[in-house]
Motif scaffolding. Structure first.
Motif, PDB file in Angstrom:
ATOM      1  N   ILE A   8       0.932  -1.186   0.102  1.00  0.00           N
ATOM      2  CA  ILE A   8      -0.007  -0.135  -0.035  1.00  0.00           C
ATOM      3  C   ILE A   8       0.972   1.240   0.095  1.00  0.00           C
ATOM      4  O   ILE A   8       1.989   1.197   0.801  1.00  0.00           O
ATOM      5  N   GLY A   9       0.632   2.137  -0.845  1.00  0.00           N
ATOM      6  CA  GLY A   9       1.191   3.433  -0.711  1.00  0.00           C
ATOM      7  C   GLY A   9       2.097   3.676  -1.678  1.00  0.00           C
ATOM      8  O   GLY A   9       2.603   4.907  -2.045  1.00  0.00           O
ATOM      9  N   GLY A  10       2.571   2.876  -2.730  1.00  0.00           N
ATOM     10  CA  GLY A  10       3.444   3.008  -3.899  1.00  0.00           C
ATOM     11  C   GLY A  10       4.809   3.000  -3.776  1.00  0.00           C
ATOM     12  O   GLY A  10       5.465   3.400  -4.567  1.00  0.00           O
ATOM     13  N   LYS A  11       5.589   2.811  -2.286  1.00  0.00           N
ATOM     14  CA  LYS A  11       6.627   2.587  -2.232  1.00  0.00           C
ATOM     15  C   LYS A  11       7.232   1.276  -2.965  1.00  0.00           C
ATOM     16  O   LYS A  11       6.860   0.157  -2.631  1.00  0.00           O
ATOM     17  N   ASN A  12       8.138   1.521  -3.745  1.00  0.00           N
ATOM     18  CA  ASN A  12       8.689   0.182  -4.403  1.00  0.00           C
ATOM     19  C   ASN A  12      10.223   0.314  -4.458  1.00  0.00           C
ATOM     20  O   ASN A  12      10.785   1.410  -4.543  1.00  0.00           O
ATOM     21  N   GLY A  13      10.975  -0.653  -4.043  1.00  0.00           N
ATOM     22  CA  GLY A  13      12.401  -0.445  -4.042  1.00  0.00           C
ATOM     23  C   GLY A  13      13.206  -1.615  -3.875  1.00  0.00           C
ATOM     24  O   GLY A  13      12.643  -2.871  -3.604  1.00  0.00           O
ATOM     25  N   VAL A  14      14.530  -1.534  -3.679  1.00  0.00           N
ATOM     26  CA  VAL A  14      15.430  -2.740  -3.303  1.00  0.00           C
ATOM     27  C   VAL A  14      16.423  -2.272  -2.352  1.00  0.00           C
ATOM     28  O   VAL A  14      16.585  -1.027  -2.053  1.00  0.00           O
ATOM     29  N   ASP A  15      17.227  -3.314  -1.747  1.00  0.00           N
ATOM     30  CA  ASP A  15      18.057  -3.074  -0.715  1.00  0.00           C
ATOM     31  C   ASP A  15      19.475  -2.722  -1.336  1.00  0.00           C
ATOM     32  O   ASP A  15      19.757  -3.239  -2.356  1.00  0.00           O
ATOM     33  N   LEU A  16      20.359  -2.007  -0.562  1.00  0.00           N
ATOM     34  CA  LEU A  16      21.775  -1.872  -0.995  1.00  0.00           C
ATOM     35  C   LEU A  16      22.564  -2.351  -0.027  1.00  0.00           C
ATOM     36  O   LEU A  16      22.905  -1.958   0.947  1.00  0.00           O
ATOM     37  N   GLY A  17      23.100  -3.874  -0.490  1.00  0.00           N
ATOM     38  CA  GLY A  17      23.730  -4.474   0.474  1.00  0.00           C
ATOM     39  C   GLY A  17      22.828  -4.800   1.670  1.00  0.00           C
ATOM     40  O   GLY A  17      21.693  -5.401   1.505  1.00  0.00           O
ATOM     41  N   ASN A  18      23.135  -4.674   2.895  1.00  0.00           N
ATOM     42  CA  ASN A  18      22.299  -5.008   3.839  1.00  0.00           C
ATOM     43  C   ASN A  18      21.435  -3.681   4.387  1.00  0.00           C
ATOM     44  O   ASN A  18      20.767  -3.598   5.511  1.00  0.00           O
ATOM     45  N   LEU A  19      21.461  -2.522   3.669  1.00  0.00           N
ATOM     46  CA  LEU A  19      20.723  -1.151   3.993  1.00  0.00           C
ATOM     47  C   LEU A  19      19.167  -1.335   3.438  1.00  0.00           C
ATOM     48  O   LEU A  19      19.249  -1.402   1.989  1.00  0.00           O
ATOM     49  N   LYS A  20      18.295  -1.350   3.915  1.00  0.00           N
ATOM     50  CA  LYS A  20      17.058  -1.574   3.477  1.00  0.00           C
ATOM     51  C   LYS A  20      16.500  -0.478   2.548  1.00  0.00           C
ATOM     52  O   LYS A  20      16.476   0.742   2.962  1.00  0.00           O
ATOM     53  N   ASN A  21      15.921  -0.788   1.498  1.00  0.00           N
ATOM     54  CA  ASN A  21      14.992   0.173   0.806  1.00  0.00           C
ATOM     55  C   ASN A  21      15.914   1.529   0.466  1.00  0.00           C
ATOM     56  O   ASN A  21      15.427   2.445   0.205  1.00  0.00           O
ATOM     57  N   GLN A  22      16.966   1.367   0.120  1.00  0.00           N
ATOM     58  CA  GLN A  22      17.877   2.481  -0.329  1.00  0.00           C
ATOM     59  C   GLN A  22      17.605   2.921  -1.770  1.00  0.00           C
ATOM     60  O   GLN A  22      17.803   4.290  -1.986  1.00  0.00           O
ATOM     61  N   ILE A  23      17.392   2.114  -2.515  1.00  0.00           N
ATOM     62  CA  ILE A  23      17.221   2.484  -3.953  1.00  0.00           C
ATOM     63  C   ILE A  23      15.585   2.132  -4.401  1.00  0.00           C
ATOM     64  O   ILE A  23      15.047   0.828  -4.344  1.00  0.00           O
ATOM     65  N   GLY A  24      14.835   3.090  -4.957  1.00  0.00           N
ATOM     66  CA  GLY A  24      13.439   2.963  -5.308  1.00  0.00           C
ATOM     67  C   GLY A  24      12.943   4.114  -5.613  1.00  0.00           C
ATOM     68  O   GLY A  24      13.485   5.030  -5.789  1.00  0.00           O
ATOM     69  N   VAL A  25      11.676   4.041  -6.093  1.00  0.00           N
ATOM     70  CA  VAL A  25      10.680   4.997  -6.484  1.00  0.00           C
ATOM     71  C   VAL A  25       9.288   5.113  -5.649  1.00  0.00           C
ATOM     72  O   VAL A  25       9.037   3.916  -5.166  1.00  0.00           O
ATOM     73  N   ILE A  26       8.494   6.068  -5.789  1.00  0.00           N
ATOM     74  CA  ILE A  26       7.034   5.990  -5.578  1.00  0.00           C
ATOM     75  C   ILE A  26       6.308   6.100  -6.748  1.00  0.00           C
ATOM     76  O   ILE A  26       6.560   7.181  -7.335  1.00  0.00           O
ATOM     77  N   ASN A  27       5.634   5.091  -6.620  1.00  0.00           N
ATOM     78  CA  ASN A  27       4.616   4.894  -8.175  1.00  0.00           C
ATOM     79  C   ASN A  27       3.671   3.790  -7.758  1.00  0.00           C
ATOM     80  O   ASN A  27       3.970   2.516  -7.117  1.00  0.00           O
ATOM     81  N   VAL A  28       2.492   4.033  -7.861  1.00  0.00           N
ATOM     82  CA  VAL A  28       1.370   3.127  -7.458  1.00  0.00           C
ATOM     83  C   VAL A  28       1.019   2.205  -8.350  1.00  0.00           C
ATOM     84  O   VAL A  28       0.989   2.250  -9.585  1.00  0.00           O
ATOM     85  N   PRO A  29       0.340   1.183  -7.918  1.00  0.00           N
ATOM     86  CA  PRO A  29      -0.034   0.292  -8.709  1.00  0.00           C
ATOM     87  C   PRO A  29      -1.376   0.648  -9.364  1.00  0.00           C
ATOM     88  O   PRO A  29      -1.907   1.481  -8.936  1.00  0.00           O
TER      89      PRO A  29
END
Length: 353
Positions: A134-155
């Motif tokens: 919910i809310g449009g947050k999408n992304g991936v981790d950078l090493g063990n740092l969570k959700n450092q790379i991503g975009v806000i885009n809704v389904p």
């Protein structure tokens, strides 16, 4: 259940959701459908989902491994290549069938492939249903740092089918429950109070609790889609919780997201109390309830130092300062709060006591 209107899309529930997803796919006239699953949702959920998908449009299944450690840019590159090899185009749609990892990475992949294709989220875990999708947050981790790379885009739409919860372990259910507890603590005291005695909860009617949790997150996100203000309230328990999750991600005893957030909520409730925002009675109620649901975790002095060091990478930081969302009494929140290192250390001491 009545659908929920979100920012630019709708959230549908159970059987009504399948009718809506079929109507939507028919109207959009997609060229092809790609479904991302992990090894678990491929085994336990796909066989339920596919028979409800009434379409003649070609369907391809893309399976990835399960687990947070797969949520990397390397996995994205692999899936982008698969989509390209299978002829995906701008009129393709990606359906993310799985938990938070699948909806996070699937939304990011769709948002960036050919500068963006449509995607639909079908969360299959409690955590995915009430939070991640919910809310449009999408992304991936950078090493063990969570959700450092991503975009806000809704389904394009979101389908909640609570029958998928039957495929989950008790541990996975507890992980999702942490976000539901958080929603009560930051926004709705009466909702929080429904969890004070789990023995009194009618789990046959658990859908109503899920529905209210989704409502709360959606109400907050609609006010602040890009997290410049009140949406930061959703980070309660997550500043320390994410650092804890990241610290143990590569260890022999990794924590599920909700388990780390549960610890984070106890720690940040202590900090709220010490800053005069939360009464002793409220703090001990929070600590007691969460502690009865989640097993305690041991922290060495070295763990705590590492976790403190990870705080500098938190996405909410501004001008080099760690920003906390703290509760100002149960059901209320205050954002952009600075916290001294000594108070963080003391919160761990209290947790271990």
């Amino acid at each position: 259940m009545q659908s929920i209107e979100a920012n630019g899309y709708q959230i549908f529930f159970n059987e009504n959701g399948y009718e809506k997803i079929n109507d939507f796919i028919s109207e959009k006239k997609y060229s092809s459908i790609f479904i991302i699953v992990d090894e678990h949702t491929n085994e336990y959920c796909l066989s339920k989902f596919l028979p409800n998908l009434a379409t003649e449009i070609p369907i391809e299944i893309i399976e990835i491994e399960a687990g947070e450690e797969i949520k990397t840019i390397t996995t994205c590159v692999e899936i982008w290549s698969i989509l390209s090899d299978l002829g995906a185009d701008r009129k393709s749609v990606l359906i993310n069938l799985g938990g938070g990892v699948i909806t996070d990475i699937g939304g990011f992949i769709a948002s960036t492939f050919k500068r963006g294709i449509d995607f639909i989220n079908v969360p299959t875990t409690l955590l995915g249903m009430v939070d991640a999708s919910i809310g449009g947050k999408n992304g991936v981790d950078l090493g063990n740092l969570k959700n450092q790379i991503g975009v806000i885009n809704v389904p394009q739409m979101l389908l909640i089918d609570s029958d998928f919860l039957e495929t989950l372990s008790q541990r996975e259910l507890r992980s999702g429950l942490a976000e539901m507890l958080k929603h009560g603590l930051i926004y709705d005291k009466k909702y929080w109070e429904q969890f004070l005695d789990l023995s009194q909860i009618d789990f046959a009617d658990f859908d109503t609790l899920i529905y209210r949790s989704i409502e709360i997150k959606n109400e907050i996100v609609k006010q602040d889609p890009t997290e410049n203000g009140i949406r930061k309230a959703l980070n309660f328990g997550h500043t320390l919780g994410h650092a804890i999750e990241s610290h143990f991600l590569q260890s022999a005893t990794p924590l599920l997201h909700g388990e780390a957030i549960a610890i984070g909520m106890i720690l940040e409730s202590y900090i709220s109390k010490e800053k005069g925002l939360l009464s002793n009675e409220e703090f001990y109620q929070i600590k007691y309830i969460i502690s009865t649901i989640y097993e305690p975790h041991d922290f060495s002095d070295e763990d705590i130092v590492s976790i403190q060091n990870l705080l500098i990478h938190d996405k909410k930081n501004e001008y080099g300062k760690v920003q906390f969302a703290l509760i100002n009494g149960i059901g209320k929140i205050i954002i952009n709060q600075s916290v001294e290192n000594e108070l963080i250390i003391n919160s761990f001491k209290d947790y271990k006591s």
